[in-house]
Design a protein around this motif. Structure first.
Motif, mmCIF file in Angstrom:
data_model
loop_
_atom_site.group_PDB
_atom_site.id
_atom_site.type_symbol
_atom_site.label_atom_id
_atom_site.label_comp_id
_atom_site.label_asym_id
_atom_site.label_seq_id
_atom_site.Cartn_x
_atom_site.Cartn_y
_atom_site.Cartn_z
ATOM 1 N N CYS A 114 0.851 -1.197 0.000
ATOM 2 C CA CYS A 114 0.000 0.000 0.000
ATOM 3 C C CYS A 114 0.884 1.244 0.000
ATOM 4 C CB CYS A 114 -0.902 -0.019 1.240
ATOM 5 S SG CYS A 114 -1.875 1.488 1.466
ATOM 6 N N THR A 115 0.432 2.265 -0.727
ATOM 7 C CA THR A 115 1.138 3.550 -0.791
ATOM 8 C C THR A 115 0.184 4.652 -0.390
ATOM 9 O OG1 THR A 115 2.554 2.767 -2.575
ATOM 10 C CG2 THR A 115 2.376 5.149 -2.280
ATOM 11 N N ALA A 116 0.616 5.497 0.591
ATOM 12 C CA ALA A 116 -0.177 6.649 1.036
ATOM 13 C C ALA A 116 0.563 7.917 0.612
ATOM 14 C CB ALA A 116 -0.369 6.618 2.546
ATOM 15 N N HIS A 117 -0.110 8.825 -0.088
ATOM 16 C CA HIS A 117 0.557 9.979 -0.703
ATOM 17 C C HIS A 117 -0.224 11.256 -0.433
ATOM 18 C CE1 HIS A 117 2.720 12.382 -3.671
ATOM 19 N NE2 HIS A 117 1.544 12.786 -4.121
ATOM 20 N N ASN A 118 0.497 12.338 -0.092
ATOM 21 C CA ASN A 118 -0.077 13.687 -0.125
ATOM 22 C C ASN A 118 0.978 14.647 -0.653
ATOM 23 O OD1 ASN A 118 1.620 14.291 1.999
ATOM 24 N ND2 ASN A 118 0.011 14.556 3.525
ATOM 25 N N ASP A 119 0.731 15.939 -0.549
ATOM 26 C CA ASP A 119 1.620 16.932 -1.144
ATOM 27 C C ASP A 119 3.005 16.944 -0.520
ATOM 28 O OD1 ASP A 119 -0.501 17.600 -2.691
ATOM 29 O OD2 ASP A 119 -1.109 19.325 -1.459
ATOM 30 N N HIS A 120 3.160 16.308 0.658
ATOM 31 C CA HIS A 120 4.428 16.417 1.373
ATOM 32 C C HIS A 120 5.220 15.121 1.384
ATOM 33 C CE1 HIS A 120 2.914 20.268 2.686
ATOM 34 N NE2 HIS A 120 1.803 19.676 3.137
ATOM 35 N N GLY A 121 4.724 14.074 0.712
ATOM 36 C CA GLY A 121 5.509 12.855 0.662
ATOM 37 C C GLY A 121 4.652 11.627 0.448
ATOM 38 N N THR A 122 5.358 10.470 0.404
ATOM 39 C CA THR A 122 4.699 9.191 0.169
ATOM 40 C C THR A 122 5.227 8.174 1.168
ATOM 41 O OG1 THR A 122 4.472 9.663 -2.189
ATOM 42 C CG2 THR A 122 4.271 7.360 -1.496
ATOM 43 N N ALA A 123 4.311 7.490 1.856
ATOM 44 C CA ALA A 123 4.667 6.421 2.788
ATOM 45 C C ALA A 123 4.208 5.093 2.201
ATOM 46 C CB ALA A 123 4.032 6.648 4.150
ATOM 47 N N TRP A 366 17.855 2.550 1.328
ATOM 48 C CA TRP A 366 17.038 3.725 1.622
ATOM 49 C C TRP A 366 16.166 4.070 0.411
ATOM 50 C CZ3 TRP A 366 16.379 6.197 6.169
ATOM 51 C CH2 TRP A 366 17.278 5.927 7.199
ATOM 52 N N PHE A 367 14.982 4.531 0.706
ATOM 53 C CA PHE A 367 14.040 4.990 -0.308
ATOM 54 C C PHE A 367 13.558 6.370 0.104
ATOM 55 C CE2 PHE A 367 14.037 0.447 -0.370
ATOM 56 C CZ PHE A 367 13.780 0.051 -1.679
ATOM 57 N N ILE A 368 13.157 7.161 -0.864
ATOM 58 C CA ILE A 368 12.546 8.459 -0.602
ATOM 59 C C ILE A 368 11.225 8.498 -1.339
ATOM 60 C CG2 ILE A 368 13.941 9.529 -2.446
ATOM 61 C CD1 ILE A 368 13.730 12.158 -0.831
ATOM 62 N N ASN A 369 10.154 8.671 -0.581
ATOM 63 C CA ASN A 369 8.791 8.653 -1.133
ATOM 64 C C ASN A 369 8.538 7.376 -1.930
ATOM 65 O OD1 ASN A 369 8.162 11.161 -0.007
ATOM 66 N ND2 ASN A 369 8.947 12.248 -1.795
ATOM 67 N N GLY A 370 9.090 6.239 -1.433
ATOM 68 C CA GLY A 370 8.869 4.947 -2.056
ATOM 69 C C GLY A 370 9.773 4.653 -3.232
ATOM 70 N N VAL A 371 10.676 5.569 -3.605
ATOM 71 C CA VAL A 371 11.576 5.388 -4.752
ATOM 72 C C VAL A 371 12.981 5.130 -4.210
ATOM 73 C CG1 VAL A 371 12.540 6.468 -6.815
ATOM 74 C CG2 VAL A 371 10.146 6.889 -6.162
ATOM 75 N N PRO A 372 13.703 4.122 -4.718
ATOM 76 C CA PRO A 372 15.080 3.895 -4.247
ATOM 77 C C PRO A 372 15.925 5.154 -4.381
ATOM 78 C CG PRO A 372 14.338 2.063 -5.618
ATOM 79 C CD PRO A 372 13.286 3.112 -5.743
ATOM 80 N N PHE A 373 16.798 5.340 -3.401
ATOM 81 C CA PHE A 373 17.613 6.553 -3.376
ATOM 82 C C PHE A 373 18.378 6.731 -4.679
ATOM 83 C CE2 PHE A 373 17.384 8.674 0.618
ATOM 84 C CZ PHE A 373 18.197 9.795 0.485
ATOM 85 N N GLU A 374 18.864 5.629 -5.238
ATOM 86 C CA GLU A 374 19.662 5.754 -6.453
ATOM 87 C C GLU A 374 18.815 6.162 -7.649
ATOM 88 O OE1 GLU A 374 18.876 1.350 -5.518
ATOM 89 O OE2 GLU A 374 19.510 3.192 -4.467
ATOM 90 N N ASN A 375 17.522 5.947 -7.574
ATOM 91 C CA ASN A 375 16.640 6.319 -8.679
ATOM 92 C C ASN A 375 15.969 7.670 -8.469
ATOM 93 O OD1 ASN A 375 17.279 3.852 -9.803
ATOM 94 N ND2 ASN A 375 15.435 2.837 -9.039
ATOM 95 N N ALA A 376 16.134 8.272 -7.276
ATOM 96 C CA ALA A 376 15.484 9.552 -6.988
ATOM 97 C C ALA A 376 16.271 10.689 -7.627
ATOM 98 C CB ALA A 376 15.401 9.754 -5.481
ATOM 99 N N ALA A 400 9.578 15.227 2.825
ATOM 100 C CA ALA A 400 9.475 13.928 2.162
ATOM 101 C C ALA A 400 9.361 12.846 3.223
ATOM 102 C CB ALA A 400 10.684 13.671 1.260
ATOM 103 N N VAL A 401 8.997 11.630 2.747
ATOM 104 C CA VAL A 401 8.959 10.460 3.618
ATOM 105 C C VAL A 401 10.075 9.532 3.187
ATOM 106 C CG1 VAL A 401 7.596 8.539 4.504
ATOM 107 C CG2 VAL A 401 6.461 10.666 3.870
#
Length: 1290
Positions: A114-123, A366-376, A400-401
């Motif tokens: 499950c992905t939860a998203h708003n204007d400030h990030g994604t968990a 590590w991921f940022i907003n559900g995306v791997p750090f290397e792909n962010a 961000a999350v």
């Protein structure tokens, strides 16, 4: 290598200069106004096994500001929920509900995220693996019977099918009884059944292994296993050996935090004993348990320290065997410190750390907003160093999350941590003006919780002047809390904390109060008390006057006994009439809200010494009353108690006299315990007090003491306002404000007046006021109709005003309502009940307090009546429905009628105008009873006349008449029913019995049914016949003979007498009968058979049975029952019955015990048996044996028609086989009588029970009188019955 060193050094330098991150506040009021990235708050477990009979529910809940939106992936790709009609996402959350009814559940198995998203990030949630529970069937196999020698070991394999989750295994027999397990027979962890050695009792053919699958709640059964134990060549005793595990050593791997189960099952005879030990260490006693008779070692919550070698030992008297299990402990990733949410101000620096451990060591991504750090997208403000994310010089909009994923071969962990970049001025979260209370010499903690971004700087001031720095005696903690290590009285005061950052400043004030400690000044003392006397423990305490103390007494550290002998005072404990059970340690505990103190003392009870007789009297009055500590509102009264006169003083009563307002009237003021000699008295202003004291003991009150000196209190403003303030209008346009006046004692001074204020509620206007004196009400005129007013009444005197008065709501006067209800609708439920509905009127048109609605309704006329026949005298009926109802029921209506109805509104003033008339009709119902029923009797008939019902309640269709004879008891005769058309109101009933009481029930009918009946009772006329001698005419030719005319308008009812039964008892002849007559004199008449004596009679009025006593034994009597007029001839009589009284047996010889009599009875029984056999043979051979053929065969000229008088039969006709014999009749009870049966054997012989063929013919020949008359001529015609035979020998 150099790269890692430089990175580590850089990180250390960075951490040294890093600004500490702001903690996320928990206060919802603070969170409500802050933007916040999403946070997962609820999710399903990682491994979700679902029941295919139920919906799949995958939970995913999250919070954030703004509220997040949700999406899902399945097996790593996007899962479009909207395209699958079987999948529903709950509104406001990400929870999925999958309807698998009618679908293949396997289609929805997989890995979901499950992905939860708003204007400030994604968990993101965990990876949730969805699998269907399975309970497969047992594979078919042929189970061979097992035969073993007694004493050897045995294993019965279960091998259940692999289910999801694994099944629970147990063994039972055919009767579903669990097989008993012990140290010899045990079930292994894999479900197999182990026998360390078998015994003969183990032979059975129903060893059944069951597998229960928890999710589907199904149970699978294996084929029964048959075991036969041979006893012919039993095995001898032998050393232990391990059945499982095999070999000298084995290995076991367990994950950290799980449960370790080690198992050793041994064979041997005798059965071995098991023991366990850990090499080089102790078993963890708090987490270890032994199961299955110590064959299983279980360790819960395994840690790395539990790794090592475990040795299980099996021992019997022939030897010992060991097995070593090498245990290794691995670990799925577990948290040492999960990353925490951060709130940073612009240009600040922070770090996120993901501290995990495991074996093998987990890999961290590590991921940022559900995306791997290397792909962010690349961002120079953030940097990843293994388990740490470094955030430097963050800017607004970079919230961000971040996700930390740690995994190894045994599992994974995912944690979400958001970084929110905020710029917020300081806020103080601690409530303002909070008061902290501590005891002297105790530490004090003053809170100053703040929030702001950047983190505010906290400074403290005392009394708004002195700046406080950390140091003795103060400590300022990082969270802003101010600590005073040892608080003293001089530390009391006002403290101010100031929170400051670059966006603003905020201050808050708190107060510290340092209180005096609670101390026991006089402790209870050791007491030695005689049995029956009183013991008093004193416990005087000093405490801070601003704290409220509570005294508690304990006995032996427990509660005091629930006994009225124990009396607790403010500073003492009194135990009256001491007993041996009262010995012990008594402790007084003084508690306040901040501290406590305690002290104890012993009580010893000794034998009482003899004392002279004691005389108990009332106490003497107290003396020497003195007033001290005089203030405006209180005074201390002290006195010296008088003699108690051998009865302890229980209490003192203080009374006062008000010489200004109520002279010579003493009023009870207060009571104090008998151990006190002082009382603190609260006084009222403007009173001239005198006091006196009375003492009370068990006997009673003493005489009052001498009055104290007078004490006058100064006047003051009133303390109280009038009570019971009300506002209510009595007429339209006025408002009456009333109250209960203060007493003289409450006035507090001269010049008492009342300030009355009022204003219309919810209208912007000033208070109107009026000041009055010596009255309890004020009338305000010119008010609008029924509007609410705010009212206050305040007391005042020459010394000032009383307290601010409370506001009371009142209403001005009411007027009659203006409008009537609309939309009146009547619903008719049945012929007597209707329901009326209406629309409520508007509140302003009520012009008062709505009390309800009054419904007026009146019956205009019956629907069968013309309008000109309307009932002019009909009165209105009224029903009141209280409250704001919109419907009501109208009961007790008259059927088939036209009603008129209207409704009025009702308030306290009266009724409003009527609503428009509403007419309704009631349907037909059952009619009322006929208006009258007149019965005109004659000798054997009645003429009935009746009138139609007063209330037809519909269209009449006729009448029903029921009539029947009755007597004075509850018995009645048969009921006759007649129906008549509506236009017939008279009938004549004839052919009735004379002098019989009849009951008549008449009712009318409509199409709805019959109504209630009208009932009458009447008797036919009495038959009168002139007295005449036998063979002569009437003595008086002029006497008329009443004879009813031959009318045939109604059938006859029946005879006056019914069935008559006779029998013989030890007391005499018993006669019983049925009688339907009325008010007759009933007699039983009897005479000897064939004699010319007159009838003897015995009166039996009111009875239906009678015993004739004194009859001659061996004699036959004729008996009848007559209904006779006391002076006239017989009116009604039953047929005559013959009763034979048995002869009395000899008093000297008991014939029943004589041998010859017993032999004779046996011979007769044998003869009867032979006759029955012959009859049976005859019946089988010849079939029928009709009467006519029997008589024609004999052609005996001596056969003559029998006469009724001598008990013989009359003629019969072979052409009328089914007609009754002459003089026969059938009684109502169904028994066959002499004059009623059709060819009954009873008529041919006294003792025979006749049998019939299916066509009605007799079985066998005639017996009794008929047969003997035909064959034996002049011989006795008496039937050879056992009774007659017995009589012949007497």
């Amino acid at each position: 290598m150099d790269f890692h060193l430089s990175t580590g050094a850089l990180l250390m330098v960075f951490l040294c200069h890093m600004t500490s991150a702001l903690e996320v506040p928990l206060d919802p009021k603070v969170l409500e106004g802050l933007p916040q990235p999403p946070t997962i708050t609820l999710q399903s477990p990682k491994d979700y096994i679902f029941d295919p009979r139920e919906n799949i529910v995958i939970h995913c809940e999250a919070k954030g500001k703004p509220h997040p939106s949700f999406s899902w992936t399945r097996n790593g790709t996007h899962f479009d929920v909207e395209k699958d009609s079987k999948v529903l996402m709950k509104p406001g959350s990400g929870t999925l509900v999958i309807d698998i009814s009618g679908e293949k559940a396997e289609a929805y198995e997989g890995t979901y995220q499950c992905t939860a998203h708003n204007d400030h990030g994604t968990a993101v949630s965990n990876n949730i693996v969805i699998r269907q529970s399975r309970s497969p069937l047992w594979s078919k196999e042929r189970i061979e019977a097992i035969t073993v020698q007694m004493g050897v070991s045995l294993v019965l394999q279960c091998r259940p099918p692999a289910g999801l989750p694994p099944p629970v295994i147990f063994w039972m027999d055919n009767n579903f009884q669990r097989l008993p397990l012990d140290k010899r027979v045990s079930q292994a962890l894999n479900g197999d059944l182990y026998f360390s050695n078998v015994l003969s009792e183990d032979t059975r053919n129903d060893y059944i292994c069951y597998a229960r699958f928890p999710h589907t709640q199904t149970i699978q059964q294996k084929q029964p296993i048959s075991v036969t134990v041979l006893e012919t060549n039993p095995a001898g005793d032998y050393r232990p050996g391990f059945m499982t595990p095999l070999g000298a050593t084995s290995t076991e791997m367990v994950l950290r935090g799980e449960t370790l189960e080690l198992e050793c099952i041994a064979e041997g005879l005798p059965t071995p004993e098991m023991s366990w030990q850990k090499d080089g260490g102790e078993l963890p006693t708090s987490r270890v348990s032994f199961l299955n008779y110590k064959k299983t070692l279980k360790i819960s919550d395994v840690s790395e320290a539990d790794a090592g070698d475990y040795t299980c030992t099996a021992t019997n008297r022939l030897g010992t065997v060991d097995h070593v299990i090498k245990v290794t402990v691995k670990a799925a990733p577990f948290w040492i410190g999960a990353p925490r949410n951060l709130i940073l101000a612009p240009n600040e620096t922070g770090i996120l750390t993901c501290k995990v451990n495991g074996d093998p060591k987990p890999d961290i991504r590590w991921f940022i907003n559900g995306v791997p750090f290397e792909n962010a997208p690349e961002d120079l403000t953030r940097k990843v160093d293994n388990d740490t994310v470094i955030l430097s010089n963050v800017q607004s909009g970079s919230s961000a999350v971040y996700q930390c994923n740690a995994s190894n071969e045994f599992g994974y962990l995912i944690a979400n941590a958001f970084v929110s970049v905020l710029a917020e001025p300081p806020r103080v979260l601690t409530p303002p003006n909070q008061v902290y209370q501590v005891i002297t010499n105790s530490p004090a903690l003053l809170d100053c919780a703040t929030f702001g971004s950047p983190i505010p700087t906290i400074t403290w001031f005392k009394d708004s002047q002195i700046s406080i720095k950390s140091g003795d005696p103060y400590v300022i903690h990082e969270n802003g809390t101010l600590e005073i290590n040892v608080a003293q009285s001089q530390n009391s005061g006002k403290y101010t904390c100031i929170a400051t950052n670059n966006l603003g400043i905020k201050e808050n004030h708190v107060f510290l109060e340092v209180k005096e400690p609670t101390r026991i000044l006089k402790q209870p003392e050791y007491k030695v008390v005689q049995r029956g006397m009183s013991a008093i423990f004193e416990c005087k305490v000093k405490h801070d006057p601003s704290l409220i103390p509570t005294m508690t007494w304990l006995k032996n550290n427990g509660e005091l006994p629930d006994d009225e002998r124990f009396e607790v005072d403010t500073d003492s404990l009194t135990i009256k009439d001491v007993t041996d059970e009262d010995e012990g340690t008594y402790t007084c505990i003084m508690n306040t809200s901040l501290d406590q103190d305690s002290a104890s003392a012993m009580l010893t009870v000794v034998e009482a010494t003899p004392t002279p007789a004691i005389v108990y009297e009332k106490p003497d009055p107290p003396t020497d009353l003195e007033l001290t500590d005089q203030t405006e509102r209180s005074v201390q009264l002290t006195w010296i108690p008088g003699d108690e006169n051998n009865s302890p003083t229980q209490k003192f009563l203080i009374q006062y006299e008000d010489l200004l307002h109520q002279p010579n009237v003493w009023v009870n003021m207060t009571e104090v315990p008998g151990t006190s000699t002082t009382a603190h008295l609260d006084l009222s202003p403007y009173v001239y007090y005198s006091f006196r004291v009375l003492a009370k003991n068990q006997v009673g009150y003493s005489q009052p003491s001498q009055a104290s000196r007078q004490y006058r209190t100064n006047p003051a403003a009133p303390d109280d306002n009038p009570s019971d303030v009300q506002g209510e209008g009595t007429e339209p346009g006025n408002l009456v404000i009333s109250w209960r006046k203060l007493t003289g004692l409450q006035s507090n001074g001269p010049g008492l007046e009342y300030k009355v204020q009022w204003r219309q509620k919810d209208v912007a206007q000033e208070w109107s006021s009026r000041t009055v004196a010596n009255v309890s009400q004020v009338v305000v005129s010119g008010t609008p109709i029924f509007v609410p007013y705010e009212i206050k009444v305040q007391s005042l005197n020459d010394y000032g005003n009383g307290p601010e008065a409370e506001v009371v709501i009142g209403y001005s006067g009411e007027d009659l309502p203006l409008s009537a209800p609309d939309g009146v609708l009547v619903m008719v439920h049945n012929s007597t009940l209707a329901e009326v509905h209406w629309e409520p009127v508007s509140s302003h048109s009520v012009r008062g307090k709505l009390k309800g609605y009054k419904v007026y309704y009146r019956r205009e006329r019956g629907l069968h009546e013309a309008e000109e026949e309307a009932d002019q005298e009909s009165q209105d009926q009224v029903l009141t429905f209280s409250g704001n109802l919109t419907k009501g029921r109208l009961p007790d209506l008259q059927p088939y009628s036209l009603y008129n109805l209207f409704i009025r509104v009702l308030n306290s003033k009266g009724e409003g105008p009527p609503s428009p008339d509403k007419q309704f009709e009631t349907p037909e119902g059952v009619p009322g009873p006929p208006s009258f029923l007149q019965v005109n009797p004659s000798l054997d008939s009645f003429t009935l006349e009746w009138g139609p019902p007063l209330n037809n309640n519909g269209r009449l269709i006729g009448y029903t008449l029921r009539y029947q004879p009755v007597n004075t008891t509850i018995e009645t005769g048969p009921v006759k029913i007649m129906d008549f058309p509506v236009n017939e109101t008279t009938v004549t009933l004839d052919n009735l019995n004379s002098s019989v009481l009849y009951k008549f029930d008449l009712n009318a009918k409509t199409v709805k049914g019959a109504g209630p009946s009208i009932t009458k009772e009447a008797s036919t006329a009495m038959e009168t016949t002139p007295t005449a001698e036998v063979g002569k005419g009437p003595t008086d030719p002029t006497t008329p003979i009443t004879q009813s005319p031959p009318l045939h308008k109604a059938p006859s009812v029946g005879p006056v007498f019914g069935t008559v039964n006779t029998s013989v008892s030890e007391e005499g002849a018993v006669i019983s009968w049925e009688y339907f007559g009325h008010h007759k004199n009933i007699y039983v008449e009897y005479m000897v058979e064939n004699s010319k004596e007159d009838w003897k009679k015995e009166s039996v009025n009111g009875s239906h049975s009678h015993v004739l006593k004194g009859l001659k034994p061996g004699t036959s009597y004729r008996v009848r029952v007559v209904a006779r007029d006391p002076t006239g001839p017989t009116l009604h009589s039953t047929n005559e019955e013959v009763v034979t009284v048995p002869a009395v047996p000899s008093r000297h010889v008991d014939i029943a015990t004589q041998g010859w009599f017993i032999g004779l009875m046996c011979a007769i029984a044998l003869l009867i048996l032979v006759l029955l056999i012959v009859c049976f043979i005859k019946r089988n051979k010849g079939g029928k044996y009709p009467v006519k053929e029997k008589e024609e065969a004999h052609q005996d000229p001596e056969i003559q028609p029998m006469k009724e008088d001598d008990g013989t039969f009359g003629e019969y006709s072979d052409t009328e086989d089914h007609k009754p014999l002459k003089g026969s009749r059938t009684p109502s009870n169904g028994t066959v009588r002499r004059d009623e049966s059709d060819d009954s054997l009873v008529d041919y012989g006294e003792g025979g029970d006749g049998q019939f063929n299916e066509d009605g013919s007799f079985i066998g020949q005639y017996s009794g009188k008929k047969e003997k008359d035909t064959h034996e001529g002049n011989e006795s015609s008496e039937a050879p019955s056992p009774v007659n035979a017995m009589n012949s020998f007497v």
